[in-house]
Design a protein around this motif. Structure first.
Motif, short mmCIF file in Angstrom:
data_model
loop_
_atom_site.label_atom_id
_atom_site.label_comp_id
_atom_site.label_asym_id
_atom_site.label_seq_id
_atom_site.Cartn_x
_atom_site.Cartn_y
_atom_site.Cartn_z
N SER A 1 19.52 -6.43 36.60
CA SER A 1 20.32 -5.59 35.71
C SER A 1 21.76 -5.56 36.19
O SER A 1 22.01 -5.63 37.39
N PRO A 2 22.67 -5.38 35.26
CA PRO A 2 24.06 -5.17 35.68
C PRO A 2 24.18 -3.84 36.42
O PRO A 2 23.21 -3.08 36.50
N THR A 3 25.33 -3.50 36.91
CA THR A 3 25.48 -2.27 37.67
C THR A 3 25.51 -1.04 36.78
O THR A 3 25.40 0.06 37.25
N ASP A 4 25.67 -1.23 35.48
CA ASP A 4 25.68 -0.10 34.55
C ASP A 4 24.40 0.72 34.71
O ASP A 4 23.31 0.20 34.67
N ARG A 5 24.53 2.00 34.91
CA ARG A 5 23.35 2.81 35.21
C ARG A 5 22.80 3.57 34.00
O ARG A 5 21.80 4.24 34.11
N VAL A 6 23.47 3.49 32.90
CA VAL A 6 23.02 4.26 31.75
C VAL A 6 22.11 3.43 30.87
O VAL A 6 21.03 3.86 30.49
N TYR A 7 22.52 2.23 30.54
CA TYR A 7 21.73 1.37 29.68
C TYR A 7 21.04 0.35 30.55
O TYR A 7 21.64 -0.59 31.03
N ALA B 1 17.92 4.86 38.93
CA ALA B 1 17.12 3.68 39.26
C ALA B 1 16.72 2.93 38.00
O ALA B 1 16.46 3.52 36.96
N SER B 2 16.68 1.63 38.11
CA SER B 2 16.29 0.81 36.96
C SER B 2 14.80 0.59 36.98
O SER B 2 14.32 -0.45 37.43
N LYS B 3 14.07 1.56 36.52
CA LYS B 3 12.61 1.44 36.46
C LYS B 3 12.19 1.58 35.02
O LYS B 3 12.48 2.58 34.36
N LEU B 4 11.52 0.57 34.52
CA LEU B 4 10.99 0.63 33.17
C LEU B 4 9.49 0.87 33.22
O LEU B 4 8.79 0.31 34.07
#
Lengths: 114, 112
Positions: A94-100, B97-100
């Motif tokens: 993922s890119p560093t963007d934390r919202v999307y 955190a990027s957790k789906l």
């Protein structure tokens, strides 16, 4: 830009062995997540790394571990393999963007444990 | 464990028809996304809808979101054989955190 790459694509191991899978994210992406996909449990989150730090972890035993390097490449390791570890392991960046939190997935590594 | 369920589990339609898949989830979300997976390969992102949006379009795709019912639907119009794939909804909670968390998926078969 090149997409997410994963190596190896296919792997056969026997019970008790360990395995290391590798993932190279899209250039500029600093977040790398790992997922396990099985017919019975579906897609399950393993862990996420951001700037070499584990930021989130799923419900997997300690046999599953990972790390991220300074170039954002990531590896995951499974020790003492069990038959139930047979799965498709997917890496996503993922890119560093934390919202999307759109994630870009690699083709996966298919692991078969005999 | 998965966030929710998708239905139907499998859907078979003819080319040119519309396909609708539904997704339900359990907890509050930040965004909801739909992904496609062809034959056990990697997932491809299709569309993202934010929790404060109700509908979104992208080409032949239309996504709706009803946060009061904790549900979403994906409509593919004028289906093509190339749309044959598994479709998953994925939710992410608040936080950095990027957790789906993925649904169980709908397997779509589009026949000529």
């Amino acid at each position: 830009k090149a997409g997410v790459t994963q190596t190896p694509r296919y792997l056969i191991k026997t019970r008790g062995q360990q395995v290391t899978l590798s993932c190279s994210p899209i250039s500029g992406h600093r977040s790398v997540s790992w997922y396990q996909q099985t017919p019975g449990q579906g897609l399950q989150f393993l862990f996420e790394y951001f700037s070499e730090t584990q930021r989130n972890k799923g419900n997997f035993p300690g046999r599953f571990s990972g790390r991220q390097f300074s170039n954002s490449r990531s590896e995951m390791n499974v020790s003492t393999l069990e038959l139930g570890d047979s799965a498709l392991y997917l890496c996503a960046s993922s890119p560093t963007d934390r919202v999307y939190k759109t994630q870009y997935f690699g083709p996966g590594t298919r692991l078969l444990v005999l | 464990s998965q966030q929710g369920e998708e239905d139907p589990q499998a859907l078979s339609i003819q080319e040119g028809e519309n396909a609708t898949m539904n997704c339900s989830y359990k907890t509050s979300i930040n965004n909801l996304q739909w992904y496609r997976q062809n034959s056990g390969r990697g997932l491809v992102h299709l569309i993202l809808i934010r929790s404060n949006e109700r509908e979104k379009h992208s080409g032949r795709l239309r996504v709706t979101l009803d946060t009061s019912k904790k549900s979403s639907s994906l409509l593919i119009t004028a289906s093509r054989a190339a749309d044959t794939a598994s479709y998953f909804c994925a939710t992410d909670g608040t936080g950095t955190a990027s957790k789906l968390t993925f649904g169980t998926g709908t397997r779509l078969q589009v026949t000529l």
